[in-house]
Design a protein around this motif. Structure first.
Motif, mmCIF file in Angstrom:
data_model
loop_
_atom_site.group_PDB
_atom_site.id
_atom_site.type_symbol
_atom_site.label_atom_id
_atom_site.label_comp_id
_atom_site.label_asym_id
_atom_site.label_seq_id
_atom_site.Cartn_x
_atom_site.Cartn_y
_atom_site.Cartn_z
ATOM 1 N N ASN A 101 55.904 45.941 43.679
ATOM 2 C CA ASN A 101 55.194 46.223 42.429
ATOM 3 C C ASN A 101 54.490 44.979 41.906
ATOM 4 N N SER A 102 55.163 43.853 41.986
ATOM 5 C CA SER A 102 54.584 42.592 41.548
ATOM 6 C C SER A 102 53.358 42.232 42.403
ATOM 7 N N ALA A 103 53.462 42.453 43.709
ATOM 8 C CA ALA A 103 52.332 42.166 44.604
ATOM 9 C C ALA A 103 51.155 43.089 44.313
ATOM 10 N N ASP A 104 51.429 44.338 43.947
ATOM 11 C CA ASP A 104 50.347 45.252 43.565
ATOM 12 C C ASP A 104 49.662 44.788 42.280
ATOM 13 N N GLU A 105 50.447 44.324 41.308
ATOM 14 C CA GLU A 105 49.865 43.807 40.065
ATOM 15 C C GLU A 105 49.005 42.573 40.340
ATOM 16 N N PHE A 106 49.500 41.706 41.195
ATOM 17 C CA PHE A 106 48.766 40.512 41.590
ATOM 18 C C PHE A 106 47.435 40.912 42.228
ATOM 19 N N ALA A 107 47.485 41.851 43.163
ATOM 20 C CA ALA A 107 46.275 42.304 43.860
ATOM 21 C C ALA A 107 45.294 42.944 42.883
ATOM 22 N N MET A 108 45.797 43.726 41.943
ATOM 23 C CA MET A 108 44.941 44.355 40.926
ATOM 24 C C MET A 108 44.238 43.278 40.094
ATOM 25 N N SER A 109 44.972 42.261 39.686
ATOM 26 C CA SER A 109 44.385 41.179 38.906
ATOM 27 C C SER A 109 43.329 40.426 39.720
ATOM 28 N N LEU A 110 43.648 40.154 40.971
ATOM 29 C CA LEU A 110 42.718 39.416 41.822
ATOM 30 C C LEU A 110 41.416 40.180 42.033
ATOM 31 N N VAL A 111 41.495 41.458 42.379
ATOM 32 C CA VAL A 111 40.254 42.202 42.637
ATOM 33 C C VAL A 111 39.496 42.502 41.350
ATOM 34 N N THR A 112 40.191 42.595 40.220
ATOM 35 C CA THR A 112 39.485 42.758 38.943
ATOM 36 C C THR A 112 38.651 41.522 38.661
ATOM 37 N N ASN A 113 39.233 40.354 38.888
ATOM 38 C CA ASN A 113 38.485 39.109 38.699
ATOM 39 C C ASN A 113 37.362 38.965 39.730
ATOM 40 N N LEU A 114 37.574 39.456 40.941
ATOM 41 C CA LEU A 114 36.517 39.445 41.947
ATOM 42 C C LEU A 114 35.357 40.343 41.499
ATOM 43 N N TYR A 115 35.686 41.486 40.933
ATOM 44 C CA TYR A 115 34.646 42.384 40.414
ATOM 45 C C TYR A 115 33.814 41.673 39.341
ATOM 46 N N ILE A 116 34.495 40.996 38.418
ATOM 47 C CA ILE A 116 33.794 40.257 37.355
ATOM 48 C C ILE A 116 32.926 39.162 37.970
ATOM 49 N N GLU A 117 33.460 38.452 38.959
ATOM 50 C CA GLU A 117 32.707 37.394 39.640
ATOM 51 C C GLU A 117 31.426 37.949 40.273
ATOM 52 N N GLU A 118 31.531 39.095 40.909
ATOM 53 C CA GLU A 118 30.397 39.668 41.629
ATOM 54 C C GLU A 118 29.431 40.449 40.750
ATOM 55 N N ASN A 119 29.912 40.981 39.607
ATOM 56 C CA ASN A 119 29.075 41.860 38.786
ATOM 57 C C ASN A 119 28.772 41.328 37.393
ATOM 58 N N GLY A 120 29.484 40.284 36.972
ATOM 59 C CA GLY A 120 29.219 39.683 35.669
ATOM 60 C C GLY A 120 29.824 40.420 34.490
ATOM 61 N N HIS A 121 30.643 41.428 34.741
ATOM 62 C CA HIS A 121 31.283 42.172 33.654
ATOM 63 C C HIS A 121 32.526 42.884 34.187
ATOM 64 N N LEU A 122 33.369 43.303 33.250
ATOM 65 C CA LEU A 122 34.552 44.067 33.625
ATOM 66 C C LEU A 122 34.153 45.409 34.235
ATOM 67 N N PRO A 123 34.975 45.947 35.119
ATOM 68 C CA PRO A 123 34.691 47.293 35.624
ATOM 69 C C PRO A 123 34.829 48.297 34.481
ATOM 70 N N GLU A 124 34.016 49.331 34.529
ATOM 71 C CA GLU A 124 34.086 50.354 33.486
ATOM 72 C C GLU A 124 35.251 51.311 33.707
#
Length: 140
Positions: A101-124
């Motif tokens: 569960n902790s690794a899933d939370e980590f992965a969710m945080s990482l890809v959310t930040n990757l989305y922001i890095e690539e798109n300039g905003h939070l995912p909708e």
């Protein structure tokens, strides 16, 4: 790891250190070898150690899929936070569930930040992350 706040702080600190939230870049910077293998359907990846060296084996079935981002991010959590706990992990179901569960939370945080890095905003929506980085389907 205990809290979502700590996970987010850790992910952000590593992202700042490496100037990216791309898990493949992180693996490279951490000297984690990635091997694409023909493996069983589940799990899609596994972290192994050759001596002290972490190796992540990922299923070839997701090599060209967006799912590879979430799966690698999940495995990187095991390398970063749970190094040296593999014997305890495999023998203790309760710890294993908490660790996953902790690794899933980590992965969710990482890809959310990757989305922001690539798109300039939070995912909708969650689906933005699901389609871009292979997050698991949460529907019925």
């Amino acid at each position: 790891m205990t809290s979502t706040r700590e996970i987010n702080k850790l992910v952000f600190a590593i992202g700042q250190r490496y100037s990216t939230f791309d898990p493949f870049t992180w693996a490279d910077k951490l000297n984690v070898q990635i091997y694409w293998k023909e493996v069983a359907d589940k799990p899609l990846a596994e972290t192994l150690y050759y001596g002290d060296t972490p190796i992540i084996m990922i299923s070839n079935t997701i090599r060209y899929s967006t799912q590879k981002y979430f799966v690698l991010a999940h495995e990187l959590c095991h390398v970063i936070e749970q190094d040296g706990l593999s014997a305890y992990y495999s023998s203790n179901v309760r710890f294993k569930n908490k660790s996953e569960n902790s690794a899933d939370e980590f992965a969710m945080s990482l890809v959310t930040n990757l989305y922001i890095e690539e798109n300039g905003h939070l995912p909708e929506t969650y689906n933005d992350l699901r389609y871009n980085y292979g997050l698991p389907f949460l529907g019925n």
